[in-house]
Design an enzyme around this catalytic site. Sequence first.
Site, PDB file in Angstrom:
ATOM      1  N   ARG A 220      90.451  57.705  46.588  1.00  0.00           N
ATOM      2  CA  ARG A 220      90.094  56.329  46.243  1.00  0.00           C
ATOM      3  C   ARG A 220      89.031  56.354  45.156  1.00  0.00           C
ATOM      4  NH1 ARG A 220      90.683  50.925  45.454  1.00  0.00           N
ATOM      5  NH2 ARG A 220      88.725  49.816  45.744  1.00  0.00           N
ATOM      6  N   HIS A 222      86.317  54.138  43.748  1.00  0.00           N
ATOM      7  CA  HIS A 222      85.631  52.918  44.170  1.00  0.00           C
ATOM      8  C   HIS A 222      84.411  52.707  43.293  1.00  0.00           C
ATOM      9  CE1 HIS A 222      84.810  49.802  47.264  1.00  0.00           C
ATOM     10  NE2 HIS A 222      83.541  50.005  46.922  1.00  0.00           N
ATOM     11  N   SER A 223      84.380  51.603  42.576  1.00  0.00           N
ATOM     12  CA  SER A 223      83.219  51.283  41.747  1.00  0.00           C
ATOM     13  C   SER A 223      82.162  50.590  42.590  1.00  0.00           C
ATOM     14  CB  SER A 223      83.627  50.384  40.573  1.00  0.00           C
ATOM     15  OG  SER A 223      84.509  51.071  39.715  1.00  0.00           O
ATOM     16  N   CYS A 236      84.178  39.023  47.316  1.00  0.00           N
ATOM     17  CA  CYS A 236      85.102  40.039  46.823  1.00  0.00           C
ATOM     18  C   CYS A 236      85.690  40.775  48.013  1.00  0.00           C
ATOM     19  CB  CYS A 236      84.379  41.011  45.883  1.00  0.00           C
ATOM     20  SG  CYS A 236      83.068  41.968  46.684  1.00  0.00           S
ATOM     21  N   GLN A 241      87.513  47.211  51.401  1.00  0.00           N
ATOM     22  CA  GLN A 241      88.287  48.295  50.795  1.00  0.00           C
ATOM     23  C   GLN A 241      87.590  49.638  50.973  1.00  0.00           C
ATOM     24  OE1 GLN A 241      89.138  47.171  46.692  1.00  0.00           O
ATOM     25  NE2 GLN A 241      91.187  46.551  47.285  1.00  0.00           N
ATOM     26  N   GLY A 264      79.815  45.758  38.881  1.00  0.00           N
ATOM     27  CA  GLY A 264      80.286  44.559  38.199  1.00  0.00           C
ATOM     28  C   GLY A 264      81.303  44.843  37.110  1.00  0.00           C
ATOM     29  N   ARG A 265      82.228  45.760  37.393  1.00  0.00           N
ATOM     30  CA  ARG A 265      83.212  46.166  36.376  1.00  0.00           C
ATOM     31  C   ARG A 265      82.540  46.724  35.132  1.00  0.00           C
ATOM     32  NH1 ARG A 265      88.056  41.592  36.561  1.00  0.00           N
ATOM     33  NH2 ARG A 265      88.457  41.730  38.786  1.00  0.00           N
ATOM     34  N   ASP A 297      87.100  44.020  31.809  1.00  0.00           N
ATOM     35  CA  ASP A 297      86.699  45.197  32.584  1.00  0.00           C
ATOM     36  C   ASP A 297      86.071  46.203  31.634  1.00  0.00           C
ATOM     37  OD1 ASP A 297      86.471  47.373  34.301  1.00  0.00           O
ATOM     38  OD2 ASP A 297      88.413  47.035  35.248  1.00  0.00           O
ATOM     39  N   ARG A 299      84.628  49.100  32.657  1.00  0.00           N
ATOM     40  CA  ARG A 299      84.484  50.391  33.321  1.00  0.00           C
ATOM     41  C   ARG A 299      85.166  51.510  32.541  1.00  0.00           C
ATOM     42  NH1 ARG A 299      86.610  48.718  39.210  1.00  0.00           N
ATOM     43  NH2 ARG A 299      88.082  47.590  37.862  1.00  0.00           N
ATOM     44  N   THR A 320      94.973  52.364  45.597  1.00  0.00           N
ATOM     45  CA  THR A 320      94.589  51.353  44.616  1.00  0.00           C
ATOM     46  C   THR A 320      95.636  50.258  44.541  1.00  0.00           C
ATOM     47  OG1 THR A 320      93.873  50.995  42.330  1.00  0.00           O
ATOM     48  CG2 THR A 320      95.713  52.496  42.654  1.00  0.00           C
TER      49      THR A 320
END
Length: 366
Positions: A220, A222-223, A236, A241, A264-265, A297, A299, A320
């Site tokens: 995974r 994960h941000s 969110c 998740q 925050g992306r 986005d 990221r 995802t």
Amino acid sequence: MTALGGDPLALRLSERVARMVSDLRLGLPVVLTGAEGPAMVYPVETLSPERFAERGDDCQLVVTSRRAEALRHRPHEGEVALLPVPPGARLEWIQALADPSHGMPPSGALPQASQRAPDMLHRAAVRLVKAAELLPAALVATGPDVIATALRHDLCILPAADALTQLQLPRDPRPISNARVPMLAARNGRLHVFRAPDGGAEHYVVEVGQPDRTRPVLVRLHSACFTGDVLGSLKCDCGPQLQAALAAMEAEGAGILLYLNQEGRGIGLANKMRAYSLQDQGLDTVEANHRLGFEDDERDFRTGAALLRQMGIGQVRLMTNNPAKIARLADEGIVVAERVPLKIGRGPDNTRYLDTKARKSGHLLA
């Protein structure tokens, strides 16, 4: 690796750029040089009135094309746009042009787009303030004394081309430490800490069990989401998740969760809260990012691929709903053998947010 000129104490390019980013967060100006000469770059968000008063009269406000469009300018083809700054402009007026929370200036107070085309120096200026997780706007001042002033005050000086090159490079975090961490969702866990050579944000890898590297590993990406992961925000689905992914890895006996510090992306927590305020005014999550001057986005998933390589993993079963993650990992040579859906956490407070992710960002939530 030896520093420039073989001198081990000489600053590397990555270190010079990191110092610039840090100075901008502090509200200090930096100097970029380009084809048209040097320019002093001031961060609009953290600029003090005292330093603003020293800027000189030959100034341009550099904003992203997204922010320029929000200020009712025609769509721009490039990454940034230039807005002229009148000699008598007040700092509050400039900050209102950069920050939607100040409210939209009256139409008569909005500057027309500059006739001068943005160049590499202007792009580098905006990329630097973005890297500092500030509002994506910079005041760029030119003049005959820029270099002399920078040398007198020990300000950072760098060619804009070098700054852009460094900012566009993928991060390659290095392992620092790891230890066993039993968790509620996965008792057989180990936390690995990674740090980028340029001193940027640390990233973390949670290893559950002992994944078999010869087969696709359950993974995974994960941000970080402080509001969802820590506070249990209902706006969110990040917290559910995170916990569901760890629980699935525990149930399977092994897995890898990459915890990437790109809140925050990729715009940072402060800007994320600005976006939340705009959402309270009726904008959706993508519209709010654009109003602030960011892309949908921001990221960089190349960092996730680098962490997987560091962990000796080349094949994954990726948990995802975001096809972009699959594409970015594939671009970096990571084989995504399977997409494992992760549909959880929908409620009345985040339904619009999830619907926007599906409609505008292509998330597979149906």
